[in-house]
Every structure is written in C-alpha cells, then in structure tokens.
Design a protein around this motif. Structure first.
Motif, PDB file in Angstrom:
ATOM      1  N   ASP A 166       0.813  -1.217   0.000  1.00 39.78           N
ATOM      2  CA  ASP A 166       0.000   0.000   0.000  1.00 39.78           C
ATOM      3  C   ASP A 166       0.848   1.269   0.000  1.00 39.78           C
ATOM      4  O   ASP A 166       0.306   2.376   0.065  1.00 39.78           O
ATOM      5  N   GLY A 167       2.154   1.131  -0.066  1.00 37.29           N
ATOM      6  CA  GLY A 167       3.014   2.300  -0.026  1.00 37.29           C
ATOM      7  C   GLY A 167       2.866   3.165  -1.269  1.00 37.29           C
ATOM      8  O   GLY A 167       2.256   2.765  -2.259  1.00 37.29           O
ATOM      9  N   PRO A 168       3.439   4.354  -1.235  1.00 39.32           N
ATOM     10  CA  PRO A 168       3.342   5.258  -2.379  1.00 39.32           C
ATOM     11  C   PRO A 168       4.072   4.691  -3.598  1.00 39.32           C
ATOM     12  O   PRO A 168       5.072   3.984  -3.468  1.00 39.32           O
ATOM     13  N   ALA A 169       3.550   5.009  -4.775  1.00 37.55           N
ATOM     14  CA  ALA A 169       4.170   4.543  -6.011  1.00 37.55           C
ATOM     15  C   ALA A 169       5.408   5.374  -6.325  1.00 37.55           C
ATOM     16  O   ALA A 169       5.430   6.585  -6.113  1.00 37.55           O
ATOM     17  N   ARG A 170       6.436   4.703  -6.803  1.00 38.53           N
ATOM     18  CA  ARG A 170       7.654   5.385  -7.232  1.00 38.53           C
ATOM     19  C   ARG A 170       7.670   5.457  -8.755  1.00 38.53           C
ATOM     20  O   ARG A 170       7.607   4.413  -9.433  1.00 38.53           O
ATOM     21  N   PRO A 171       7.731   6.658  -9.316  1.00 36.57           N
ATOM     22  CA  PRO A 171       7.720   6.779 -10.783  1.00 36.57           C
ATOM     23  C   PRO A 171       9.004   6.237 -11.400  1.00 36.57           C
ATOM     24  O   PRO A 171      10.095   6.383 -10.840  1.00 36.57           O
ATOM     25  N   LEU A 172       8.860   5.591 -12.549  1.00 34.10           N
ATOM     26  CA  LEU A 172      10.005   5.059 -13.284  1.00 34.10           C
ATOM     27  C   LEU A 172      10.277   5.861 -14.553  1.00 34.10           C
ATOM     28  O   LEU A 172      11.171   5.512 -15.319  1.00 34.10           O
ATOM     29  N   LEU A 173       9.497   6.914 -14.751  1.00 35.60           N
ATOM     30  CA  LEU A 173       9.687   7.803 -15.892  1.00 35.60           C
ATOM     31  C   LEU A 173       9.683   9.239 -15.393  1.00 35.60           C
ATOM     32  O   LEU A 173       9.039   9.546 -14.384  1.00 35.60           O
ATOM     33  N   PRO A 174      10.353  10.147 -16.088  1.00 32.64           N
ATOM     34  CA  PRO A 174      10.304  11.562 -15.700  1.00 32.64           C
ATOM     35  C   PRO A 174       8.883  12.104 -15.778  1.00 32.64           C
ATOM     36  O   PRO A 174       8.028  11.569 -16.494  1.00 32.64           O
ATOM     37  N   LYS A 175       8.639  13.178 -15.045  1.00 32.68           N
ATOM     38  CA  LYS A 175       7.291  13.750 -14.965  1.00 32.68           C
ATOM     39  C   LYS A 175       6.700  14.091 -16.330  1.00 32.68           C
ATOM     40  O   LYS A 175       5.516  13.811 -16.577  1.00 32.68           O
ATOM     41  N   PRO A 176       7.464  14.677 -17.271  1.00 35.39           N
ATOM     42  CA  PRO A 176       6.870  14.977 -18.585  1.00 35.39           C
ATOM     43  C   PRO A 176       6.373  13.727 -19.313  1.00 35.39           C
ATOM     44  O   PRO A 176       5.335  13.767 -19.989  1.00 35.39           O
ATOM     45  N   LEU A 177       7.080  12.605 -19.166  1.00 32.32           N
ATOM     46  CA  LEU A 177       6.652  11.381 -19.839  1.00 32.32           C
ATOM     47  C   LEU A 177       5.436  10.770 -19.143  1.00 32.32           C
ATOM     48  O   LEU A 177       4.580  10.170 -19.802  1.00 32.32           O
ATOM     49  N   ARG A 178       5.350  10.941 -17.836  1.00 29.62           N
ATOM     50  CA  ARG A 178       4.140  10.493 -17.146  1.00 29.62           C
ATOM     51  C   ARG A 178       2.938  11.319 -17.599  1.00 29.62           C
ATOM     52  O   ARG A 178       1.827  10.797 -17.758  1.00 29.62           O
ATOM     53  N   GLY A 179       3.176  12.604 -17.843  1.00 27.99           N
ATOM     54  CA  GLY A 179       2.114  13.447 -18.387  1.00 27.99           C
ATOM     55  C   GLY A 179       1.719  13.016 -19.788  1.00 27.99           C
ATOM     56  O   GLY A 179       0.537  13.034 -20.153  1.00 27.99           O
ATOM     57  N   MET A 296      -2.505  -0.495 -23.031  1.00 24.65           N
ATOM     58  CA  MET A 296      -2.238   0.848 -22.524  1.00 24.65           C
ATOM     59  C   MET A 296      -2.225   0.847 -21.006  1.00 24.65           C
ATOM     60  O   MET A 296      -1.387   1.505 -20.366  1.00 24.65           O
ATOM     61  N   ALA A 297      -3.147   0.103 -20.394  1.00 25.77           N
ATOM     62  CA  ALA A 297      -3.198   0.033 -18.936  1.00 25.77           C
ATOM     63  C   ALA A 297      -1.951  -0.651 -18.375  1.00 25.77           C
ATOM     64  O   ALA A 297      -1.403  -0.226 -17.347  1.00 25.77           O
ATOM     65  N   PHE A 298      -1.478  -1.706 -19.040  1.00 25.47           N
ATOM     66  CA  PHE A 298      -0.251  -2.370 -18.588  1.00 25.47           C
ATOM     67  C   PHE A 298       0.957  -1.447 -18.732  1.00 25.47           C
ATOM     68  O   PHE A 298       1.858  -1.442 -17.885  1.00 25.47           O
ATOM     69  N   LEU A 299       0.994  -0.652 -19.810  1.00 27.98           N
ATOM     70  CA  LEU A 299       2.090   0.311 -19.979  1.00 27.98           C
ATOM     71  C   LEU A 299       2.040   1.359 -18.874  1.00 27.98           C
ATOM     72  O   LEU A 299       3.061   1.724 -18.289  1.00 27.98           O
ATOM     73  N   TRP A 300       0.835   1.839 -18.577  1.00 30.29           N
ATOM     74  CA  TRP A 300       0.655   2.812 -17.500  1.00 30.29           C
ATOM     75  C   TRP A 300       1.140   2.238 -16.172  1.00 30.29           C
ATOM     76  O   TRP A 300       1.872   2.901 -15.417  1.00 30.29           O
ATOM     77  N   ALA A 301       0.747   1.007 -15.878  1.00 27.59           N
ATOM     78  CA  ALA A 301       1.121   0.387 -14.609  1.00 27.59           C
ATOM     79  C   ALA A 301       2.627   0.167 -14.516  1.00 27.59           C
ATOM     80  O   ALA A 301       3.199   0.217 -13.416  1.00 27.59           O
ATOM     81  N   ALA A 302       3.278  -0.060 -15.653  1.00 32.34           N
ATOM     82  CA  ALA A 302       4.718  -0.307 -15.648  1.00 32.34           C
ATOM     83  C   ALA A 302       5.528   0.972 -15.487  1.00 32.34           C
ATOM     84  O   ALA A 302       6.746   0.906 -15.314  1.00 32.34           O
ATOM     85  N   SER A 303       4.873   2.130 -15.531  1.00 37.10           N
ATOM     86  CA  SER A 303       5.601   3.397 -15.417  1.00 37.10           C
ATOM     87  C   SER A 303       5.844   3.788 -13.967  1.00 37.10           C
ATOM     88  O   SER A 303       6.431   4.827 -13.688  1.00 37.10           O
ATOM     89  N   ARG A 304       5.383   2.956 -13.031  1.00 41.00           N
ATOM     90  CA  ARG A 304       5.603   3.210 -11.609  1.00 41.00           C
ATOM     91  C   ARG A 304       5.685   1.863 -10.882  1.00 41.00           C
ATOM     92  O   ARG A 304       5.272   0.840 -11.422  1.00 41.00           O
ATOM     93  N   GLU A 305       6.207   1.870  -9.682  1.00 40.70           N
ATOM     94  CA  GLU A 305       6.299   0.627  -8.922  1.00 40.70           C
ATOM     95  C   GLU A 305       6.063   0.889  -7.442  1.00 40.70           C
ATOM     96  O   GLU A 305       6.257   2.001  -6.957  1.00 40.70           O
ATOM     97  N   ARG A 306       5.617  -0.139  -6.754  1.00 43.63           N
ATOM     98  CA  ARG A 306       5.459  -0.104  -5.301  1.00 43.63           C
ATOM     99  C   ARG A 306       6.243  -1.259  -4.709  1.00 43.63           C
ATOM    100  O   ARG A 306       6.565  -2.219  -5.401  1.00 43.63           O
TER     101      ARG A 306
END
Length: 329
Positions: A166-179, A296-306
C-alpha cells in the motif's frame, strides 16, 4: 466506515489464497471483462439486442428463451447467452473482491480496486436492463459499451496490485513522460468513444428496427481516424523520449506490444470500412479495442512501482523482482 472488530476477527480466520492463486483469479477477471465486450458485439452484429425483449427475464413469461414460430429462437439464445456470460463475469468479480478482503495483510488500495469489479458489474447490469427497456436507443448502447473499457483498465491494475504493498508509487519515468502517458490515455478514450459513434450510425444497431445515430458516417469515421493519428503521434514521441531518458525492459516490452496492437487495429479498421463493415470483423475490432485498452493500462502500470509483498508460505520468492515476476509482461 471502519470494519467492526468482530467482522475483522472473522475475516482474519478465513484462510487467504496464495499470491499465485490470486494472480490467476485476477487474470481470469481481466479475461472475462474483455470477453463480455466481444460477447456484446456478437449480440449487436447478429441483430439480437432485443432477442430477449424484457429484463431480467428473457420474455414476459419466461426467464429462458421460448419457442417463437415467427422469429425462431436464434436471437433469443444469442442474447440469453450474453446474459449468462454476464452472470459469470459477476461471479468472478465478487470472487476477486473476496480474495482481497481475506488476504493477509489486508491492503486498503487492493480492496478498493477489487471493489470496483462487483460495483461495475451492478452498473453494467442496470445499464444493460435500461438499454433493453429503451429499445436499444443508440446513446444507451454506447454508455453500456463504454463501461467495459473502464473495467478492463481497472482489472489490469488489480493484476498488478496482487503483489503490491500500500506504499506510495515510485515513478520510473520523468514527470513529462508520465504526463504524456496520461494524455495518451485520454486520447485513447476519445478514440474508443468515437468508435462507438461510428457503430451507432452504422448498420449494426443491435436490432433491424432500431433507429441509428443520424450523423454522416464518413465524418464520424474521419473523427475516429483523427484520434488514431494523434495517438500514433504520441506513441512516436514516447519512443524518442524513452530512448533519451531510458526505460525499463518491462516498459519497452509493453510499449512494443501496445504499438503492434494499435497498428493492427488501425489496419483492421480500414479493412472493415472498405469491405462494408462485415459482421465478423466488427467483433474482431471490438476485441482489438479491448486489447489496446489492456495494453495501454499495462504500460501505465509499468511506469511506476510499489514495494512488493513477501511471498506467501506456499509460494517462495522467485529470483529477481517479485513484483515484476507477478505481473503480466
């Protein structure tokens, strides 16, 4: 509202399935959420939307199809089979929620994500009933369909959440790419919505007597294609950006899966339009739409990790990142 202590104690006594079993159930849930989209398209292209003209019964006097000397029973059985498949979706959606409730430790995010499945099933059942009672008016059919991609997206997140804390997600891409990924999800939403309008104006309204959307099909097809071209442009931008900033192997793998599916879906759509929208290709196009949303949802989920959870006793930790091993590639 907090759970009562006695209820909490009762839940604590229920044995939890191991993570491998939970993942299998989560994947089954994703498969049936995709399957109900295809099943619904078969109802539509066969003109069986009013095969069972009442709801929740098939006819005014029977829960199941009955002999019809004029129209036979084919349309009844097509629509009735779709309803039965929907019940299977409901059973699995409840099972997914229960497995999260009894899991140890109980994780709030996991429980809330799985709760969307039975709630989504109820929403779909109500919308499906209204669609029948409204005699398949085009906007009700569109809304009924558009609930499914949302549930498919959430089902993908549940597959990931099986092994996530349940911890916070850690982004694996820079903020512009997450946008950029968020913008891609919005454009994909527009692409799917435009597709429902094309179908609403086309020959497959679900019943031969149902009025179509009174808008020119070429203009709607152009709108649908414009969303596709914008999405392809974003995919190209993401490719070059990830080449510069880097990306995990899982991100790249999912990127190429999404790209391949979008290109195949575009080619199928062109073929479908040029051939006059044959029935079979409509259902394949709906399947392609569901798979594109899934990718697309799997790509989205792979852009961060917990942080991953420890393995259950019956499931020793595999080498490498357990969260990576437990999510679909």
């Amino acid at each position: 509202m907090p759970i009562a202590p006695r209820t909490t104690q009762l839940i604590a006594r229920v044995p939890a399935p191991n993570r491998a079993t939970q993942r299998a159930i989560a994947i089954a849930n994703l498969v049936v959420q995709i399957g109900i989209m295809v099943s619904g398209s078969v109802v539509r292209v066969t003109g069986s939307g009013l095969g069972c003209p009442t709801w929740p019964t098939c006819t005014a006097s029977s829960l199941v199809p009955v002999a019809d000397p004029t129209n036979g029973q084919l349309h009844q059985w097509v629509e009735f089979s779709n309803r039965m498949f929907g019940i299977a979706v409901g059973v699995i959606s409840v099972l997914v929620f229960l497995m999260a409730v009894v899991d140890k430790p109980m994780r709030r995010r996991y429980v809330l994500l799985t709760l969307t499945m039975p709630l989504g099933f109820v929403a779909q059942a109500v919308m499906g009933g209204l669609t029948v009672l409204l005699k398949l008016v085009w906007w009700s059919v569109c809304l009924h369909f558009l609930l499914s991609p949302v549930l498919v997206w959430l089902a993908v997140l549940i597959v990931h959440a099986v092994t996530e804390g349940d911890g916070p997600a850690r982004p694996l891409l820079p903020k512009p790419l997450r946008g950029l990924l968020a913008a891609m999800a919005l454009v994909l939403t527009g692409l799917v919505m435009a597709g429902t309008l094309v179908t609403a104006a086309g020959p497959h309204a679900g019943d031969i007597h149902t009025p179509r959307l009174d808008l020119p099909i070429p203009a709607l097809v152009e709108l649908h294609a414009d969303f596709l071209f914008v999405f392809l442009g974003m995919l190209a931008a993401l490719f070059f950006a990830m080449r510069i900033t880097g990306g995990t192997k899982r991100l790249w793998r999912r990127y190429w899966i999404l790209t391949g599916l979008i290109l195949a879906q575009g080619a199928l759509g062109i073929t479908q339009y040029e051939l006059g929208v044959p029935d079979a290709l409509v259902s394949f196009h709906v399947l392609g739409s569901a798979l594109c949303v899934t990718a697309m949802a799997f790509l989205w989920a792979a852009s961060r990790e917990r942080d991953a959870l420890p393995a259950t006793p019956a499931e020793p930790l595999a080498s490498g990142n357990p969260a990576t091993a437990a999510t679909a590639s």
